[in-house]
Design a protein around this motif. Sequence first.
Motif, PDB file in Angstrom:
ATOM      1  N   TRP A 188       0.819  -1.218   0.000  1.00 27.27           N
ATOM      2  CA  TRP A 188       0.000   0.000   0.000  1.00 27.27           C
ATOM      3  C   TRP A 188       0.855   1.271   0.000  1.00 27.27           C
ATOM      4  O   TRP A 188       0.465   2.275  -0.598  1.00 27.27           O
ATOM      5  CB  TRP A 188      -0.966   0.006   1.185  1.00 27.27           C
ATOM      6  N   ILE A 189       2.023   1.246   0.623  1.00 22.19           N
ATOM      7  CA  ILE A 189       2.925   2.403   0.561  1.00 22.19           C
ATOM      8  C   ILE A 189       3.407   2.604  -0.870  1.00 22.19           C
ATOM      9  O   ILE A 189       3.389   3.721  -1.406  1.00 22.19           O
ATOM     10  CB  ILE A 189       4.116   2.220   1.530  1.00 22.19           C
ATOM     11  N   ALA A 190       3.812   1.507  -1.517  1.00 22.29           N
ATOM     12  CA  ALA A 190       4.288   1.593  -2.903  1.00 22.29           C
ATOM     13  C   ALA A 190       3.156   2.045  -3.826  1.00 22.29           C
ATOM     14  O   ALA A 190       3.370   2.886  -4.728  1.00 22.29           O
ATOM     15  CB  ALA A 190       4.840   0.247  -3.354  1.00 22.29           C
ATOM     16  N   ALA A 191       1.937   1.516  -3.611  1.00 15.79           N
ATOM     17  CA  ALA A 191       0.800   1.919  -4.446  1.00 15.79           C
ATOM     18  C   ALA A 191       0.501   3.405  -4.269  1.00 15.79           C
ATOM     19  O   ALA A 191       0.213   4.121  -5.240  1.00 15.79           O
ATOM     20  CB  ALA A 191      -0.429   1.082  -4.093  1.00 15.79           C
ATOM     21  N   GLY A 192       0.594   3.902  -3.048  1.00 13.90           N
ATOM     22  CA  GLY A 192       0.369   5.330  -2.794  1.00 13.90           C
ATOM     23  C   GLY A 192       1.402   6.200  -3.498  1.00 13.90           C
ATOM     24  O   GLY A 192       1.066   7.248  -4.071  1.00 13.90           O
ATOM     25  N   ILE A 247       2.893   9.768  -8.009  1.00  8.71           N
ATOM     26  CA  ILE A 247       3.725  10.070  -9.184  1.00  8.71           C
ATOM     27  C   ILE A 247       2.837  10.276 -10.410  1.00  8.71           C
ATOM     28  O   ILE A 247       3.061  11.199 -11.210  1.00  8.71           O
ATOM     29  CB  ILE A 247       4.763   8.960  -9.415  1.00  8.71           C
ATOM     30  N   ILE A 248       1.802   9.426 -10.585  1.00  9.59           N
ATOM     31  CA  ILE A 248       0.893   9.554 -11.733  1.00  9.59           C
ATOM     32  C   ILE A 248       0.169  10.893 -11.684  1.00  9.59           C
ATOM     33  O   ILE A 248       0.040  11.586 -12.706  1.00  9.59           O
ATOM     34  CB  ILE A 248      -0.095   8.373 -11.776  1.00  9.59           C
ATOM     35  N   ILE A 249      -0.286  11.298 -10.498  1.00  9.72           N
ATOM     36  CA  ILE A 249      -0.986  12.586 -10.369  1.00  9.72           C
ATOM     37  C   ILE A 249      -0.043  13.742 -10.700  1.00  9.72           C
ATOM     38  O   ILE A 249      -0.414  14.681 -11.422  1.00  9.72           O
ATOM     39  CB  ILE A 249      -1.584  12.723  -8.949  1.00  9.72           C
ATOM     40  N   GLY A 267       1.988  17.298 -17.257  1.00  8.89           N
ATOM     41  CA  GLY A 267       1.562  17.182 -18.654  1.00  8.89           C
ATOM     42  C   GLY A 267       0.540  18.247 -19.007  1.00  8.89           C
ATOM     43  O   GLY A 267       0.568  18.829 -20.096  1.00  8.89           O
ATOM     44  N   LEU A 268      -0.419  18.524 -18.135  1.00  9.40           N
ATOM     45  CA  LEU A 268      -1.433  19.557 -18.385  1.00  9.40           C
ATOM     46  C   LEU A 268      -0.802  20.950 -18.410  1.00  9.40           C
ATOM     47  O   LEU A 268      -1.208  21.812 -19.211  1.00  9.40           O
ATOM     48  CB  LEU A 268      -2.541  19.489 -17.318  1.00  9.40           C
ATOM     49  N   SER A 269       0.162  21.189 -17.564  1.00  6.56           N
ATOM     50  CA  SER A 269       0.796  22.501 -17.556  1.00  6.56           C
ATOM     51  C   SER A 269       1.651  22.712 -18.802  1.00  6.56           C
ATOM     52  O   SER A 269       1.751  23.833 -19.306  1.00  6.56           O
ATOM     53  CB  SER A 269       1.636  22.702 -16.281  1.00  6.56           C
ATOM     54  N   LEU A 270       2.244  21.668 -19.332  1.00  7.07           N
ATOM     55  CA  LEU A 270       2.998  21.776 -20.572  1.00  7.07           C
ATOM     56  C   LEU A 270       2.072  22.012 -21.769  1.00  7.07           C
ATOM     57  O   LEU A 270       2.407  22.744 -22.693  1.00  7.07           O
ATOM     58  CB  LEU A 270       3.836  20.516 -20.830  1.00  7.07           C
TER      59      LEU A 270
END
Length: 191
Positions: free
Chosen positions: A167-171, A176-178, A184-187
Amino acid sequence: MAKLVILTQGMTGRAHELNVDRTTIGRVEDNTFEIADPSVSSHHCEAHMRGGEIFIRDLNSTNGTFINDARITESVLKPGQTLRLGQVELKLETEGTVAAPATSATSGAPAASVSPVAAPKKPVESTMIMPRGVSMSDLETGARKAGFDTTSTMFSKKRNKGGFYFWIAAGIVILIIIVLIFVGLSLVKTH
């Protein structure tokens, strides 16, 4: 007339006359003498009348059949002797006879006690004790303890460290994805 009288508290005084050739004794209803106690097997033993004597034969009971604290497979039960089926004690009584002195169930020889009065009780081994359910006095006073000891660590839940690290790794991966989505949106907005 010979009869078996229950001595065990809660059933004291219940009796059954042995007026037939064969009497089956056990916990279930199809026995001639039903004793509804969890320490008594469904078909515990049987009593046979032969020539004025009463023979008790164990029917492969779980907790055993005892005459004066001696385990038996088949033996003569004499007036005044104690018959124990599991944790239930009975005494053989006959009309017009004085209780006979206690005798050894295996040899038939007189026991050390001269008096027909009850011999000192043999201590009950912990392997012989079976739960008997809830008595009416326990229900009225609420004296019965809970069935399981919840403070014991013997059955406590073990921690799964692998799941904790997952669960720590998943968090971290979700974080990182967020962050990558925002980058990506700011670029996209700047171009």
